[in-house]
Design an enzyme around this catalytic site. Sequence first.
Site, PDB file in Angstrom:
ATOM      1  N   HIS A   1      10.921 -11.989 -60.671  1.00  0.00           N
ATOM      2  CA  HIS A   1      12.171 -11.514 -60.086  1.00  0.00           C
ATOM      3  C   HIS A   1      12.095 -10.039 -59.685  1.00  0.00           C
ATOM      4  O   HIS A   1      13.097  -9.335 -59.714  1.00  0.00           O
ATOM      5  CB  HIS A   1      13.339 -11.722 -61.054  1.00  0.00           C
ATOM      6  CG  HIS A   1      13.586 -13.154 -61.398  1.00  0.00           C
ATOM      7  ND1 HIS A   1      12.912 -13.802 -62.408  1.00  0.00           N
ATOM      8  CD2 HIS A   1      14.434 -14.070 -60.851  1.00  0.00           C
ATOM      9  CE1 HIS A   1      13.332 -15.050 -62.484  1.00  0.00           C
ATOM     10  NE2 HIS A   1      14.257 -15.242 -61.544  1.00  0.00           N
TER      11      HIS A   1
ATOM     12  N   GLU B   1      13.981 -23.915 -51.339  1.00  0.00           N
ATOM     13  CA  GLU B   1      13.859 -22.838 -50.352  1.00  0.00           C
ATOM     14  C   GLU B   1      13.395 -23.352 -48.992  1.00  0.00           C
ATOM     15  O   GLU B   1      13.901 -22.923 -47.951  1.00  0.00           O
ATOM     16  CB  GLU B   1      12.901 -21.761 -50.868  1.00  0.00           C
ATOM     17  CG  GLU B   1      13.473 -20.906 -51.977  1.00  0.00           C
ATOM     18  CD  GLU B   1      13.480 -21.599 -53.330  1.00  0.00           C
ATOM     19  OE1 GLU B   1      14.190 -21.123 -54.245  1.00  0.00           O
ATOM     20  OE2 GLU B   1      12.760 -22.618 -53.468  1.00  0.00           O
TER      21      GLU B   1
END
Length: 275
Positions: free
Chosen positions: A80, A10
């Site tokens: 998530h 990321e």
Amino acid sequence: NRVFNTPLSEQGIVGFAIGYAAMNCTAVAEIQFADYIYPAFDQIVNEAAKYRYRSGGMFNVGGLTIRAPCGAVGHGGHYHSQSPEAYFCHTPGLKVVMPRDPIRAKGLLLSSIRDPNPVIFFEPKILYRSVVAEVPVEDYTIPLETAEVVRPGKDVTLIGWGAQVNVLMETAQLAEAKGVSCEVIDLVSLLPWDAETVVESVKRTGKAIVSHEAPITSGFGAEVAATIQEHCFYNLEAPVRRVCGFDTPFPLVHEKYYLPNKWRCVEAVFDLVAS
């Protein structure tokens, strides 16, 4: 050649996008789940947000947009399902946007890409499979900094963003069946946010509820509630109420108890009206 996979890093994805945008190019970086945006936090907060400021306006990364699917989806668990928008709303130099449906998603995403500032575009991923709309094929944009009164009302103002706006619309329908008229406002943009529209509404209704999926403590709803208290103090007929996620990691098995669903919201509406 303009769309490609990257290594699963990321900070690398965002760092590359910042460099690309610094060369006066348009960069759209995707973080597959907003829960994993944290390794890129330094790149976003200390680099992208401050690029123009620290160079005295000589350079900027205004061509940068970061897409990040966020929020509950029914089976995501604690890795998530998070809603991290409040972390970034504390950062001058960024814009933070969250749509509530496909039509707004397209218009707001195009506005974000064309905006001369770095934008974090949070996409409530539950909308991917739960909301259907006839999205116009042609090019169009929606202003980033203007809230939308989705449903007019006169008794209580309900304020939310993203998928939670749809929950508040269901709440307003339940309240209407009991004779309570709720005005629903979609903030659309969280940084900057349209305080004027919210204040005008609350001055008329005298009651306000702010709702979001993220944990209640230091959630963005606290900023909204504080602004309402500051500007509507003499108009308020009851304290501003927040209906939010709880201060726990996002629970997989107990998701339905964690989320600020329409039943929790409508209970808060009736409590405010009775106060």
